[in-house]
Design an enzyme around this catalytic site. Structure first.
Site, mmCIF file in Angstrom:
data_model
loop_
_atom_site.group_PDB
_atom_site.id
_atom_site.type_symbol
_atom_site.label_atom_id
_atom_site.label_comp_id
_atom_site.label_asym_id
_atom_site.label_seq_id
_atom_site.Cartn_x
_atom_site.Cartn_y
_atom_site.Cartn_z
ATOM 1 N N ARG A 88 75.683 65.345 73.903
ATOM 2 C CA ARG A 88 75.820 66.418 74.899
ATOM 3 C C ARG A 88 76.607 65.866 76.091
ATOM 4 O O ARG A 88 76.183 64.895 76.711
ATOM 5 C CB ARG A 88 74.440 66.886 75.355
ATOM 6 C CG ARG A 88 74.466 67.868 76.509
ATOM 7 C CD ARG A 88 73.042 68.289 76.904
ATOM 8 N NE ARG A 88 73.061 69.231 78.011
ATOM 9 C CZ ARG A 88 72.643 68.943 79.256
ATOM 10 N NH1 ARG A 88 72.175 67.750 79.550
ATOM 11 N NH2 ARG A 88 72.706 69.864 80.211
ATOM 12 N N HIS A 132 78.314 71.225 84.913
ATOM 13 C CA HIS A 132 77.268 70.297 85.352
ATOM 14 C C HIS A 132 77.632 69.898 86.786
ATOM 15 O O HIS A 132 77.935 68.734 87.064
ATOM 16 C CB HIS A 132 77.178 69.109 84.397
ATOM 17 C CG HIS A 132 75.892 68.334 84.478
ATOM 18 N ND1 HIS A 132 75.071 68.113 83.395
ATOM 19 C CD2 HIS A 132 75.281 67.715 85.515
ATOM 20 C CE1 HIS A 132 74.019 67.375 83.750
ATOM 21 N NE2 HIS A 132 74.128 67.119 85.054
ATOM 22 N N GLU A 177 71.103 73.345 84.751
ATOM 23 C CA GLU A 177 70.164 73.333 85.876
ATOM 24 C C GLU A 177 70.654 74.139 87.078
ATOM 25 O O GLU A 177 70.895 73.576 88.162
ATOM 26 C CB GLU A 177 69.866 71.887 86.284
ATOM 27 C CG GLU A 177 69.314 71.036 85.157
ATOM 28 C CD GLU A 177 68.925 69.623 85.612
ATOM 29 O OE1 GLU A 177 69.205 69.262 86.760
ATOM 30 O OE2 GLU A 177 68.330 68.900 84.794
ATOM 31 N N ASN A 306 65.374 70.939 80.241
ATOM 32 C CA ASN A 306 65.385 69.612 80.868
ATOM 33 C C ASN A 306 64.035 69.407 81.537
ATOM 34 O O ASN A 306 63.654 70.162 82.435
ATOM 35 C CB ASN A 306 66.481 69.510 81.934
ATOM 36 C CG ASN A 306 67.876 69.486 81.335
ATOM 37 O OD1 ASN A 306 68.034 69.574 80.110
ATOM 38 N ND2 ASN A 306 68.881 69.372 82.172
ATOM 39 N N TYR A 308 61.384 66.551 83.334
ATOM 40 C CA TYR A 308 61.131 65.205 83.874
ATOM 41 C C TYR A 308 59.668 65.015 84.266
ATOM 42 O O TYR A 308 59.083 63.992 83.982
ATOM 43 C CB TYR A 308 62.084 64.897 85.041
ATOM 44 C CG TYR A 308 63.497 64.695 84.526
ATOM 45 C CD1 TYR A 308 63.913 63.450 84.079
ATOM 46 C CD2 TYR A 308 64.375 65.763 84.392
ATOM 47 C CE1 TYR A 308 65.183 63.257 83.538
ATOM 48 C CE2 TYR A 308 65.647 65.590 83.856
ATOM 49 C CZ TYR A 308 66.039 64.333 83.428
ATOM 50 O OH TYR A 308 67.280 64.154 82.873
ATOM 51 N N GLU A 372 67.562 67.341 78.107
ATOM 52 C CA GLU A 372 67.426 66.126 78.920
ATOM 53 C C GLU A 372 65.961 65.758 79.035
ATOM 54 O O GLU A 372 65.105 66.627 79.293
ATOM 55 C CB GLU A 372 67.940 66.312 80.359
ATOM 56 C CG GLU A 372 69.419 66.322 80.510
ATOM 57 C CD GLU A 372 69.861 66.461 81.969
ATOM 58 O OE1 GLU A 372 69.113 66.053 82.885
ATOM 59 O OE2 GLU A 372 70.955 66.997 82.171
HETATM 60 O O1 IFM Z 1 71.020 62.794 86.407
HETATM 61 C C1 IFM Z 1 70.406 64.058 86.415
HETATM 62 C C2 IFM Z 1 71.231 65.046 85.622
HETATM 63 O O2 IFM Z 1 72.534 65.133 86.078
HETATM 64 C C3 IFM Z 1 70.599 66.414 85.708
HETATM 65 N N1 IFM Z 1 69.216 66.378 85.362
HETATM 66 C C4 IFM Z 1 68.397 65.377 85.985
HETATM 67 C C5 IFM Z 1 69.019 64.010 85.841
HETATM 68 C C6 IFM Z 1 68.137 62.944 86.522
HETATM 69 O O3 IFM Z 1 67.972 63.242 87.875
#
Ligand code: IFM
Length: 467
Positions: A88, A132, A177, A306, A308, A372
């Protein structure tokens, strides 16, 4: 440890993922390409923002980054060595359409053309992200995402990329995002373009979503064969910090602004009523025109997720006040206890399962792909550049296990992309935070797979063979 070792590394085995599960690694253009002003590329908002004193840690910028623009074939060989199915990457708008208007820059498109060919020649499926975060500076000068015209400019740009690559690329996702583009860029101001205006951010949300819908329609109208279209959202979980009504309300508001104001219009063609009412109470509204919500809810095929970390929310500040100085209800993030990454983000794999199940239940019928997931840790390379990143390996394995868990409970999750292939330019954190599964020595540009990369490679191989 020898980075070329093929011995399986100790790690939590990931059970329950089928041999057909799609594995990948992800990057984005500004974070890795460098060559910021070569072959006709013009400035993006990140070129400008990163030159603003104090905006980026260390005064870093993406001028050179990982020099991927010049090292692309070697990087594709590296991707192949990991045994992934897919890569990706994002396309740099100002490289392909300098200034954000008018004809394509042939040299810019040629780079992505070569990248796609190189990937295909190595048996790797290209997964394109069109945006992006690198808006051409000229479009920001004309008002940026708060201005409606930017959505139409995005659809034109998407058409240029699509026309060149659609014969070989199956999957096109529009935005990465949009929450970050809108809120971090236009309200909080810690990302480019660094504005701090609530209504600008709200307008940006609407025009980003409109741009997604227009671009999806434009690409479909041009296709010579069926494609897979999608969008990637960053999402967490918003749980109340306690069972108090204030905390439950805060969690509802956080969920509304973080997730539902994107997915409700995308999937159901309406903004969530509770958020519309709350915005009206503060004198704000999405700038919706007739027909916009039909465009925004144009059907698409895959939702990129995505993830985290998950958060809790309190409806009171630390002094117990329920409203801030401006009279707005308090929505205070309270991070769950436990280990944190180098970003000070909590490590919450069970919330990942929770999110995937929630998406499956509240927005059914939409295949999910994790576009992600990953973590920054304070890596310590040895003299050969190898990083024994047991922390990152454990983060990845626990989150992949969370995906397997969500699948076992019915969520239609079809793939997982690790963020990121390479250490890279981590936006406002510059090069200080490393998310790569491959270490980059920024002095020499040497790439060295970390322990996590070798574990990822071995996990993919085991899953494929059904072990
Ligand atoms: O590095 C970023 C990415 O560009 C977008 N999502 C979160 C990642 C980590 O912060």
């Amino acid at each position: 440890m020898n980075p070329t070792s093929t011995a399986p590394l100790a790690a939590v085995p990931v059970a329950g993922l089928p041999p057909t599960f799609q594995w990948g690694v992800a990057t984005s253009a500004y974070q890795i390409e460098g060559a910021a002003f070569e072959d006709g590329r013009t400035a993006s908002i990140w070129d400008t923002f990163s030159r603003t004193p104090g905006a980026v840690v260390g005064g870093d910028n993406g001028d050179v980054a990982c020099d991927h623009y010049h090292r692309m074939p070697q990087d594709v060989a590296l991707i192949k060595s990991l045994g992934v199915d897919s890569y990706r990457f994002s396309v740099s708008w100002p490289r392909v359409q300098p200034g954000g208007r008018g004809p394509a820059n042939p040299a810019g498109l040629d780079f992505y053309d070569r990248l796609v060919d190189e990937l295909l020649a190595n048996g790797i499926d290209p997964w394109v992200t069109l945006y992006h975060w690198d808006l051409p500076q000229e479009l920001e000068d004309a008002g940026g995402w708060p201005v409606r015209d930017t959505a139409y400019r995005f659809a034109d740009y998407a058409s240029l990329v699509f026309s060149r690559l659609e014969d070989r690329v199956q999957t096109f996702t529009t935005l990465n995002e949009p929450w970050c583009s809108a809120w971090l860029g236009y309200q909080v101001g810690v990302h480019a373009p660094g504005r701090q205006n609530f209504d600008d951010a709200l307008f940006a949300v609407h025009h980003l979503l409109l741009g997604h819908g227009l671009a999806t329609q434009a690409m479909r109208s041009l296709e010579t064969r069926p494609h897979t279209y999608g969008i990637t959202l960053n999402m967490g979980t918003a749980d109340p910090a306690s069972d108090s009504s204030e905390d439950r309300e805060a969690a509802r508001r956080a969920d509304g602004m973080g997730l539902r104001i994107y997915l409700d219009p995308l999937r159901y063609g309406r903004y969530p009523a509770d958020m519309v009412d709350e915005l009206a109470a503060r004198g704000s509204a999405f700038p919706v025109r007739d027909g916009d919500l039909e465009i925004i809810s144009t059907p698409f095929d895959v939702l990129g997720v995505n993830f985290y970390f998950g958060q809790n929310f309190a409806g009171t500040d630390e002094q117990g006040n329920t409203h801030d100085a401006a009279g707005e209800p308090v929505v205070r993030a309270v991070l769950p206890d436990g280990a944190r990454t180098a970003m000070d983000w909590p490590i919450t794999p069970s919330r990942f399962t929770q999110l995937l199940l929630r998406l499956h239940n509240d927005y059914p019928g939409l295949p999910l792909v994790v576009t992600e997931n990953g973590a920054a840790f304070p890596d310590q390379p040895d003299e050969s550049g190898f990083v024994a990143d047991g922390d990152r390996t454990e983060y990845l394995s626990s989150h992949i296990a969370a995906v397997a868990d969500a699948r076992a409970q019915g969520a239609d999750v079809r793939g997982y992309f690790a963020w990121s292939l390479l250490d890279n330019f981590e936006w406002a954190e510059g090069y200080a935070k490393r998310f790569g599964i491959v270490h980059v020595d920024y002095e020499t540009q040497a790439r060295t797979p970390k322990q996590s990369a070798l574990w990822f490679r071995d996990t993919i191989a085991r899953t494929r063979s059904g072990q």
